[in-house]
Design a protein around this motif. Structure first.
Motif, PDB file in Angstrom:
ATOM      1  N   SER A   8       0.822  -1.202   0.000  1.00  0.00           N
ATOM      2  CA  SER A   8       0.000   0.000   0.000  1.00  0.00           C
ATOM      3  C   SER A   8       0.861   1.259   0.000  1.00  0.00           C
ATOM      4  CB  SER A   8      -0.934  -0.003   1.213  1.00  0.00           C
ATOM      5  OG  SER A   8      -1.706   1.172   1.258  1.00  0.00           O
ATOM      6  N   LEU A   9       1.860   1.293   0.872  1.00  0.00           N
ATOM      7  CA  LEU A   9       2.750   2.454   0.942  1.00  0.00           C
ATOM      8  C   LEU A   9       3.531   2.628  -0.358  1.00  0.00           C
ATOM      9  CD1 LEU A   9       4.138   2.073   4.578  1.00  0.00           C
ATOM     10  CD2 LEU A   9       2.482   3.764   3.763  1.00  0.00           C
ATOM     11  N   PHE A  10       3.995   1.521  -0.934  1.00  0.00           N
ATOM     12  CA  PHE A  10       4.790   1.556  -2.156  1.00  0.00           C
ATOM     13  C   PHE A  10       3.976   2.119  -3.318  1.00  0.00           C
ATOM     14  CE2 PHE A  10       6.293  -0.732  -6.026  1.00  0.00           C
ATOM     15  CZ  PHE A  10       7.538  -0.142  -6.119  1.00  0.00           C
ATOM     16  N   LEU A  11       2.737   1.660  -3.472  1.00  0.00           N
ATOM     17  CA  LEU A  11       1.894   2.133  -4.565  1.00  0.00           C
ATOM     18  C   LEU A  11       1.532   3.603  -4.396  1.00  0.00           C
ATOM     19  CD1 LEU A  11      -0.482  -0.938  -4.965  1.00  0.00           C
ATOM     20  CD2 LEU A  11       1.288  -0.199  -6.573  1.00  0.00           C
ATOM     21  N   GLY A  79      13.235  -1.398 -13.260  1.00  0.00           N
ATOM     22  CA  GLY A  79      13.324  -2.853 -13.232  1.00  0.00           C
ATOM     23  C   GLY A  79      13.318  -3.402 -11.818  1.00  0.00           C
ATOM     24  N   THR A  80      14.065  -2.753 -10.932  1.00  0.00           N
ATOM     25  CA  THR A  80      14.114  -3.200  -9.536  1.00  0.00           C
ATOM     26  C   THR A  80      12.766  -3.003  -8.857  1.00  0.00           C
ATOM     27  OG1 THR A  80      16.465  -2.650  -9.392  1.00  0.00           O
ATOM     28  CG2 THR A  80      15.272  -2.891  -7.318  1.00  0.00           C
ATOM     29  N   GLU A  81      12.120  -1.885  -9.126  1.00  0.00           N
ATOM     30  CA  GLU A  81      10.805  -1.624  -8.535  1.00  0.00           C
ATOM     31  C   GLU A  81       9.761  -2.606  -9.062  1.00  0.00           C
ATOM     32  OE1 GLU A  81      11.048   3.191  -7.740  1.00  0.00           O
ATOM     33  OE2 GLU A  81      10.529   2.438  -9.745  1.00  0.00           O
ATOM     34  N   ARG A  82       9.871  -2.979 -10.329  1.00  0.00           N
ATOM     35  CA  ARG A  82       8.962  -3.984 -10.898  1.00  0.00           C
ATOM     36  C   ARG A  82       9.097  -5.299 -10.141  1.00  0.00           C
ATOM     37  NH1 ARG A  82      10.382  -7.804 -14.895  1.00  0.00           N
ATOM     38  NH2 ARG A  82       8.591  -8.726 -15.989  1.00  0.00           N
TER      39      ARG A  82
END
Length: 283
Positions: A8-11, A79-82
């Motif tokens: 949730s925080l990431f999005l 790419g890392t976040e994906r």
């Protein structure tokens, strides 16, 4: 903190850093907060507002991999976040990217140039995309070859250089084909292998025989040699390593097989001035 809470925080963070103008939307004048609205993200990703809202809130919503991919592209994730998004949402790595990543990262380039032994980088279909000066001296100058001719599997299976010793060639072909079959079974884009398989089926009896077998190998290693007029034959033991930054790439390192081979390689370094060049061997 649970994975759902972190998701949730990431999005919210990813949504908040994107400006409407970056995704082709008008900025407007009455935005209470920076970034995109939930309904804008949902529309761009092809999701219902309700489903995206529940997903961002950390509810137990299961999205398909293609939907998560669309969401990642909408949010302009790296790419890392994906990978992080898939880990949080599905507790597994993302599918392999649908294209071959042939860019040699600076860290990999530095490692190639720092090694005092042959080393190269291949992508998923075994095309060579990076190499160092030792490879150019010991095996072949990939820099002088078009990309379509730099497929390591085809070179090893078809080049007459490796067919002088029938027993060695047969063992090598069996081993390489078993690994090639493993890579083919793991890919998310089997079409990149189709032309290679078709060509080898037509041109190599050994490939046809090995491909029909059920043997597979999930590792890549073996012994090979190279002849130098000045010092004779050097034997190398090679093995491969996944490049963490680019999972579709593999680093193959050729280390001297025995002490004698290490001594001969050291002599070669002293004889061949090109091994001391400061310029990288590949782009």
């Amino acid at each position: 903190m649970s994975h759902r809470e972190e998701l949730s925080l990431f999005l919210k963070s990813a949504r908040g850093r994107l400006m409407p103008s970056e995704v082709g939307l008008p900025s407007g004048e009455r935005r209470r907060a920076k970034g995109l609205r939930r309904e804008e993200v949902a529309a761009l990703a092809g999701m219902s507002v309700t489903w995206y809202t529940w997903f961002e809130q950390g509810r137990e919503i299961q999205l398909s991999a293609p939907m998560i991919e669309r969401l990642g592209r909408t949010l302009r994730l790296s790419g890392t976040e994906r990978e992080y998004l898939f880990a949080l949402a599905q507790h597994r790595p993302p599918p392999l990217v649908s294209r071959l990543d042939e860019e040699i990262r600076p860290g990999t380039r530095h490692l190639l140039d720092s090694l005092a032994t042959p080393a190269l980088v291949i992508v998923e279909d075994w095309t060579v995309v990076g190499w160092n000066r030792y490879v150019s001296v010991a095996f072949r100058d990939y820099g002088a070859m078009p990309r379509g001719e730099r497929n390591l599997f085809k070179i090893l299976m078809l080049n007459e250089r490796y067919q002088g010793d029938p027993e060695f060639y047969r063992e090598m072909g069996q081993r390489l084909t078993a690994r090639f079959k493993w890579d083919y079974s793991q890919t998310a884009q089997p079409e990149i292998f189709d032309d290679i398989i078709a060509e080898l089926t037509e041109r190599s009896a050994l490939f046809r025989e090995c491909w029909a077998r059920s043997e597979i190998r999930s590792h890549f290693e073996g012994i090979n040699s190279s002849f130098f007029p000045e010092i004779g034959e050097i034997w190398f033991r090679h093995t491969s390593y996944a490049i963490e930054e680019v999972p579709s790439q593999r680093l193959i390192v050729f280390a001297p097989n025995e002490e004698r081979d290490a001594m001969l390689l050291e002599r070669l370094r002293k004889i061949r001035p090109e091994l001391h060049s400061g310029e990288p061997a590949s782009p």
